[in-house]
Every structure is written in C-alpha cells, then in structure tokens.
Design an enzyme around this catalytic site. Structure first.
Site, PDB file in Angstrom:
ATOM      1  N   ASP A   1      49.346  43.954  31.695  1.00  0.00           N
ATOM      2  CA  ASP A   1      49.272  44.632  32.990  1.00  0.00           C
ATOM      3  C   ASP A   1      48.594  43.768  34.051  1.00  0.00           C
ATOM      4  O   ASP A   1      48.881  43.887  35.236  1.00  0.00           O
ATOM      5  CB  ASP A   1      48.502  45.953  32.821  1.00  0.00           C
TER       6      ASP A   1
ATOM      7  N   TRP B   1      41.432  45.216  40.839  1.00  0.00           N
ATOM      8  CA  TRP B   1      42.383  44.831  39.802  1.00  0.00           C
ATOM      9  C   TRP B   1      41.907  43.707  38.913  1.00  0.00           C
ATOM     10  O   TRP B   1      42.521  43.425  37.890  1.00  0.00           O
ATOM     11  CB  TRP B   1      43.711  44.416  40.442  1.00  0.00           C
TER      12      TRP B   1
ATOM     13  N   LYS C   1      39.627  56.289  40.414  1.00  0.00           N
ATOM     14  CA  LYS C   1      40.896  55.761  40.914  1.00  0.00           C
ATOM     15  C   LYS C   1      40.942  54.273  40.581  1.00  0.00           C
ATOM     16  O   LYS C   1      40.280  53.447  41.200  1.00  0.00           O
ATOM     17  CB  LYS C   1      41.060  55.937  42.432  1.00  0.00           C
TER      18      LYS C   1
ATOM     19  N   GLU D   1      29.988  47.054  45.312  1.00  0.00           N
ATOM     20  CA  GLU D   1      29.910  45.717  44.721  1.00  0.00           C
ATOM     21  C   GLU D   1      31.092  44.957  45.278  1.00  0.00           C
ATOM     22  O   GLU D   1      32.235  45.278  44.949  1.00  0.00           O
ATOM     23  CB  GLU D   1      29.955  45.829  43.192  1.00  0.00           C
TER      24      GLU D   1
ATOM     25  N   CYS E   1      34.443  38.138  41.270  1.00  0.00           N
ATOM     26  CA  CYS E   1      33.595  38.261  42.472  1.00  0.00           C
ATOM     27  C   CYS E   1      32.469  37.243  42.484  1.00  0.00           C
ATOM     28  O   CYS E   1      32.064  36.772  43.535  1.00  0.00           O
ATOM     29  CB  CYS E   1      33.063  39.677  42.604  1.00  0.00           C
TER      30      CYS E   1
ATOM     31  N   GLU F   1      36.282  34.319  50.794  1.00  0.00           N
ATOM     32  CA  GLU F   1      36.615  34.533  49.388  1.00  0.00           C
ATOM     33  C   GLU F   1      38.126  34.369  49.212  1.00  0.00           C
ATOM     34  O   GLU F   1      38.903  35.103  49.818  1.00  0.00           O
ATOM     35  CB  GLU F   1      36.191  35.936  48.963  1.00  0.00           C
TER      36      GLU F   1
ATOM     37  N   LYS G   1      23.447  40.641  51.178  1.00  0.00           N
ATOM     38  CA  LYS G   1      24.216  40.361  52.401  1.00  0.00           C
ATOM     39  C   LYS G   1      25.557  41.128  52.360  1.00  0.00           C
ATOM     40  O   LYS G   1      25.564  42.316  52.038  1.00  0.00           O
ATOM     41  CB  LYS G   1      24.373  38.838  52.562  1.00  0.00           C
TER      42      LYS G   1
ATOM     43  N   GLY H   1      27.284  43.515  48.963  1.00  0.00           N
ATOM     44  CA  GLY H   1      27.162  44.864  48.402  1.00  0.00           C
ATOM     45  C   GLY H   1      25.896  45.607  48.730  1.00  0.00           C
ATOM     46  O   GLY H   1      25.026  45.143  49.470  1.00  0.00           O
TER      47      GLY H   1
HETATM   48  P1  NAI Z   1      40.754  46.135  47.691  1.00  0.00           P
HETATM   49  O1  NAI Z   1      39.330  46.167  48.106  1.00  0.00           O
HETATM   50  O2  NAI Z   1      41.799  46.411  48.685  1.00  0.00           O
HETATM   51  O3  NAI Z   1      40.994  47.151  46.480  1.00  0.00           O
HETATM   52  C1  NAI Z   1      39.984  47.639  45.618  1.00  0.00           C
HETATM   53  C2  NAI Z   1      40.218  49.116  45.315  1.00  0.00           C
HETATM   54  O4  NAI Z   1      40.061  49.866  46.517  1.00  0.00           O
HETATM   55  C3  NAI Z   1      41.613  49.447  44.800  1.00  0.00           C
HETATM   56  O5  NAI Z   1      41.520  50.482  43.850  1.00  0.00           O
HETATM   57  C4  NAI Z   1      42.318  49.944  46.047  1.00  0.00           C
HETATM   58  O6  NAI Z   1      43.378  50.809  45.768  1.00  0.00           O
HETATM   59  C5  NAI Z   1      41.199  50.690  46.741  1.00  0.00           C
HETATM   60  N1  NAI Z   1      41.350  50.845  48.185  1.00  0.00           N
HETATM   61  C6  NAI Z   1      42.000  50.032  49.055  1.00  0.00           C
HETATM   62  N2  NAI Z   1      41.919  50.528  50.297  1.00  0.00           N
HETATM   63  C7  NAI Z   1      41.201  51.674  50.222  1.00  0.00           C
HETATM   64  C8  NAI Z   1      40.767  52.640  51.170  1.00  0.00           C
HETATM   65  N3  NAI Z   1      41.054  52.515  52.467  1.00  0.00           N
HETATM   66  N4  NAI Z   1      40.048  53.683  50.737  1.00  0.00           N
HETATM   67  C9  NAI Z   1      39.737  53.822  49.441  1.00  0.00           C
HETATM   68  N5  NAI Z   1      40.121  52.953  48.493  1.00  0.00           N
HETATM   69  C10 NAI Z   1      40.847  51.882  48.883  1.00  0.00           C
HETATM   70  O7  NAI Z   1      41.007  44.746  47.052  1.00  0.00           O
HETATM   71  P2  NAI Z   1      42.445  44.064  46.863  1.00  0.00           P
HETATM   72  O8  NAI Z   1      43.309  44.257  48.039  1.00  0.00           O
HETATM   73  O9  NAI Z   1      42.926  44.510  45.570  1.00  0.00           O
HETATM   74  O10 NAI Z   1      42.012  42.551  46.840  1.00  0.00           O
HETATM   75  C11 NAI Z   1      41.862  41.866  48.072  1.00  0.00           C
HETATM   76  C12 NAI Z   1      40.729  40.924  48.033  1.00  0.00           C
HETATM   77  O11 NAI Z   1      39.526  41.611  47.707  1.00  0.00           O
HETATM   78  C13 NAI Z   1      40.810  39.860  46.976  1.00  0.00           C
HETATM   79  O12 NAI Z   1      41.619  38.823  47.359  1.00  0.00           O
HETATM   80  C14 NAI Z   1      39.372  39.488  46.827  1.00  0.00           C
HETATM   81  O13 NAI Z   1      38.997  38.588  47.826  1.00  0.00           O
HETATM   82  C15 NAI Z   1      38.643  40.779  47.024  1.00  0.00           C
HETATM   83  N6  NAI Z   1      38.281  41.439  45.765  1.00  0.00           N
HETATM   84  C16 NAI Z   1      36.996  41.412  45.343  1.00  0.00           C
HETATM   85  C17 NAI Z   1      36.663  41.963  44.142  1.00  0.00           C
HETATM   86  C18 NAI Z   1      35.289  41.965  43.617  1.00  0.00           C
HETATM   87  O14 NAI Z   1      35.094  42.088  42.407  1.00  0.00           O
HETATM   88  N7  NAI Z   1      34.289  41.859  44.431  1.00  0.00           N
HETATM   89  C19 NAI Z   1      37.656  42.558  43.271  1.00  0.00           C
HETATM   90  C20 NAI Z   1      38.980  42.573  43.813  1.00  0.00           C
HETATM   91  C21 NAI Z   1      39.253  42.037  45.017  1.00  0.00           C
HETATM   92 MG    MG Z   2      50.435  45.530  36.436  1.00  0.00          MG
END
Ligand code: NAI
Ligand code: MG
Length: 490
Positions: A96, A154, A178, A252, A286, A387, A457, A460
């Site tokens: 997945d 993801w 979610k 975070e 992250c 990032e 900063k 988070g």
């Molecule tokens: P994202 O922040 O858009 O998604 C994370 C979660 O938030 C997912 O479950 C998504 O469905 C949900 N989400 C998105 N928009 C929302 C909203 N308006 N209200 C409530 N929930 C919402 O991250 P995405 O688009 O998957 O990845 C984009 C970038 O984020 C990556 O390229 C990376 O730079 C960063 N990222 C950082 C992570 C970390 O561990 N700090 C993890 C994943 C992504």
């Molecule tokens: Mg998949």
C-alpha cells in the site's frame, strides 16, 4: 489475517462494524511500486464522520471507567496480535505504501512496542498531591480529554497508529482515526485486530477519506482534541480551524533537519548515518537529515565517500528482501521531488549524483528515484530551506562551531538535529544551542515509545512518546478539600 486482494478490508470501521460509506463512494488505493489499484476504499462522508464521533462519544465514559487492568490488557493483547500478524501486516503495508518489505517488518514490530509500552502507562498515569497546610488536601486529577481525532500522513502508516492510538486509549479517551488516503489499508487491518483484542465497540473508529473533505469535517466535528501528524501547511490550517472553538491541538509537522559532521568524528560511522538519515524510506521521514553540514577540512573526502555509498544503494521492488530504497509514495510526491531538484539546479546548486528517476525491471509504472546529493548549495536556496520529502541532500560546508550552529538554526523548522563528533564538550554545547526538539549525537533518527519528543518552531506543538504524551491526552483538574473549620469569608 491474509492479504489477498479479496481479503483486504477497505470499509469504514464504526461502532465495531465494517460498513460502506453512507453514499457508497469510494476512492482508489494504489500500489506505488506497480501503479496498480490495490483496493477501492470507502470514502467517509460528513454524515459518517458525525456517526463515528457520536459513537466514540457514547463509548468513551465506559472505556474511561473500565478497570485499568482491562485497558492495559486490551493494549497488550493488541501488541501480541500485531506481532502474531507481522508478515501479513508487513506485506499489506509494503504494497500500500511502496516501502521495502524489510523496513515494514521492523516497523510492524516497532508498532507493537508502542501498544505494549502504553499498556503499562495506563496503570501508571499518576496524579499529584500538592503540598498544602494541614487543614487542606490539595491534589490533581488527570481526566481523559474525551473524544480524540487523530489524523495521520502517508509516510509511516502503522508506526503512526502506534504513536497515536495507544497513548490516547491508555488515557481513557476514545478515538476517531482518519488515516492518510494514500495508504489507508493497514489502519483497517489494525482495527480488526483491536476488535479481536477485546476493544469495546465504538472506542476506536476508522474513517478513511480525503483530507479536505473527511479530514476537515472531522476537525469541525464534536471532538475534544485533534492529534495531527503531517505537513506544516495543513497543521496550520487545522490549528486555525480548531482555534475557533478552542479544541486542543497537538501537531507533529515537517522538518529540514541538519546532520553536522565534524572532522574529529568517526568518519565511517558519520557517513553511514548521514546516508541513512536522508535516504531511509526514500527520504519520506519528518526527521530526515536533509541538510548535511560538513567541516570544510574534510568536505571533499567525506562528500566523495557519501556519494559512492549513495550510488551503491539498491533501489527496487519493495517486495524484494534486498531492496534498500522502495517506491516514492505517489505521482504528486514524485512531481514535488523533481520540482525541487530542478529548482536546485536553476538556483546554481550542482547535483553530484542522482537527480533522476530509476526504472525498475518489471515495474515500469513504478515511482522510483535515485538518491541525490547537491553541492554548491547556499543556505537560502529552496532545496536547503524547504521540506522535499524525497532522497535529496543539500551539502553546506562550515569552518567553525559558531558557523555550524548558525547554519543548523537557519531554517523555519526545528524537529531533529544530528551531530557527529568525538568531542564531548562540543556535543553538549551543540545539544544546548541547536533549535530542535530531538538532538542526536553520533546517531540519527532513534525513536522509542518511552522517550518523549516534540517539534520546535514550525515543526509542531506538543509531545509524542513517553508518559508525557499520555498526559497530553488528559485534562488536568485541581481539587481543594477543606479539612478544617475555616471557610473563605469577606
Ligand atoms: P498532508 O499534511 O496534506 O496530509 C496529512 C493528513 O492530513 C492526511 O491524512 C490528509 O488527508 C489530512 N488532511 C489534508 N488536508 C486536511 C485538512 N484541510 N483538514 C484535515 N485533514 C487534512 O500531507 P501530504 O499532502 O500527504 O504530504 C505533503 C507534504 O507534507 C509532504 O511532501 C511532506 O513535506 C509533508 N509531510 C510531513 C510529514 C511528517 O511526518 N511531518 C508526513 C507527511 C507529509
Ligand atoms: Mg496505496
């Protein structure tokens, strides 16, 4: 549990039952290594969100009042079931999310550890008696927040359920999860295992869906707290949305972490660590160390060695045990990586290796990218500040400790920072002065359920891990009992 396509659970999990969404809508979950559709997953509507939250609200008091040993038992049993299903869960997660199967196995085992640790925490969440005059008893109570929404990204699906769910459940909260839309399937597999472990119906509900619809509806719903991991942009949005009715939020978020190599370090180990931290899970971490600060006197030698090691990494089929770098999560993520690499070149940085996609035999539609190392980078370039979430490293030289600390802190983020040195005073000074929530000395990216960490900063708000995290899923109440004869009077 099996992971044949017909057996994959892809429906919502509400009130202990799997069900289609209220309007029957679904979205596709793809296998990023092959491009094939793995499953059509139920897409939770706002009516489903409300039903999940109402169910969690109804189930929570009973869970909060359950004997502590019972709460601990369910969490411990979940850990055992995760361990017993490590192969099935790893295969599902690998397919997945495009991750190497060997990484998935280690991460599934790690996930079980979080459940195990918080099983113990549920019986150790103590309150305090506050010193007071003999005619008063003053103490605190830690009471559950109520219903907690958890929204996860993801990049590390199962490990993040491990980081979020047991701490909240140990504190007596119920949860609506979610999961990220790209790899939602192991969340549903985990729900099935938790039901088998004896978790009462409604205490955990899982509602897959897209962020801007299902995610935003969950943030707006009648939950008491939101625990989010993901991008800084979405974190800000969620905090603003939750701020209007003062829901508690922990975040975070992203990072742009430095790993700093001094000439006095063990350079073999430093190179191994510096490679690991920007390449692990294709850089989709992250706390990835994507800014490499190298002492000028060893720059050419060290960077040369690192480039050689990067070129030997095996990028390939995640299902193959010998694969070290699997697939990038999505086409969107690939576009993002390619966009950043292009911007680095346009702004004058020079790729020493990588900067291109890889075609893997038999997986021609897969999304694979070669580890990329840039030199001639200046700290203000986009590749050095933002990032990327891909295996892309920016090398920045320094020639003094002050310059190293200055460069390390010259980013908006403050998640992790690593230093490679054999000078204890230097290491300790750096640990104090660097603006980051986690500091690694002669290692990178260590993580354990019992060790708290937080992002500084733009990385988070709040704490994950440790008893501190379970406490953050509670509300503090202070009780004053008058044991004497005097009452306050005018
Ligand atoms: P994202 O922040 O858009 O998604 C994370 C979660 O938030 C997912 O479950 C998504 O469905 C949900 N989400 C998105 N928009 C929302 C909203 N308006 N209200 C409530 N929930 C919402 O991250 P995405 O688009 O998957 O990845 C984009 C970038 O984020 C990556 O390229 C990376 O730079 C960063 N990222 C950082 C992570 C970390 O561990 N700090 C993890 C994943 C992504
Ligand atoms: Mg998949």
């Amino acid at each position: 549990m099996t992971t044949t396509t017909t057996d994959i659970e892809s429906r919502l999990f509400i009130d202990g039952e799997f069900a289609e969404s209220s309007d029957g809508a679904t979205f596709e979950s793809l296998n990023p290594a092959s491009g094939a559709v793995l499953s059509n997953v139920a897409h939770a509507t706002s009516a489903d969100v409300d039903r999940a939250v109402a169910t969690a609200r109804r189930a929570q008091p009973q869970w909060a009042d359950a004997p502590l040993a019972e709460r601990a038992r369910v969490l411990r049993k979940t850990a055992e079931l995760i361990e017993a299903n490590v192969d099935e869960l790893s295969v599902l997660e690998s397919r997945d999310a495009g991750k190497p199967i060997s990484d998935c196995r280690a991460q599934v085992a790690g996930t079980a550890q979080w459940f195990d640790f918080f099983a113990d925490v549920s019986t150790h969440l103590r309150s305090d008696v506050i010193p007071s005059a003999p005619d008063h008893l003053n103490y605190t109570l830690r009471q559950p927040m109520g219903v907690v929404a958890t929204i996860t990204p993801w990049n590390y699906p199962l490990p993040l359920y491990g980081i979020k769910l047991p701490a909240a459940l140990a504190a007596g909260d119920s949860v609506v999860l979610k999961p990220a839309e790209q790899p939602p399937l192991t969340a549903l597999a985990l729900a099935r295992l938790m039901r088998e472990a004896g978790l009462p119906d409604g205490v955990l509900n899982v509602i897959p869906g897209l962020g801007e619809s299902t995610g935003a509806a969950l943030v707006d719903s009648d939950v008491d707290m939101i625990s989010f991991t993901g991008s800084t942009d979405v974190g800000r949005k969620i905090a603003a949305q939750a701020g209007s009715d003062l829901k508690k939020v922990t975040l975070e978020l992203g990072g742009k972490s430095p790993s700093i190599v001094f000439a006095d370090s063990d350079l073999d180990k430093a190179a191994t660590g510096a490679l690991f931290t920007f390449c692990v899970h294709q850089g989709q971490l992250c706390s990835a160390g994507t800014r490499l600060l190298v002492e000028d006197s060893i720059r050419d030698e060290f960077v040369g060695r690192l480039v050689g090691m990067a070129e030997e990494l095996r990028v390939g089929d995640p299902a193959d045990d010998s694969t070290q770098l699997g697939a990038v999560m999505s086409q969107e993520q690939m576009d993002r990586i390619e966009g950043y690499v292009e911007s680095g070149i346009e702004q004058g940085a020079r790729p020493l290796t990588g900067a291109e996609r890889v075609t893997v035999d038999g997986l021609e539609n897969g999304l694979f990218y070669r580890p990329t190392v840039f030199e001639d980078v200046s700290t203000d370039m986009k590749i050095a500040q933002e990032e990327i979430f891909g295996p892309v490293l920016s090398v920045l030289p320094f020639s003094s400790d002050d310059e190293a600390v200055g460069l390390a802190n010259d980013v908006l983020y403050g998640l992790a920072a690593g230093i490679w040195t054999n000078d204890l005073r230097r290491a300790h000074r750096f640990a104090r002065e660097v603006e980051a929530g986690i500091v690694y000395v002669n290692t990178m990216n260590a993580l354990a359920p019992w060790s708290p960490y937080s992002g500084w900063k733009q990385s988070g708000l709040g704490v994950e891990g440790g008893i501190e995290q379970a406490e953050s899923f509670t509300k503090l109440k202070t009780v004053w009992i008058n044991l004497g004869d005097d009452v306050p009077s005018l």
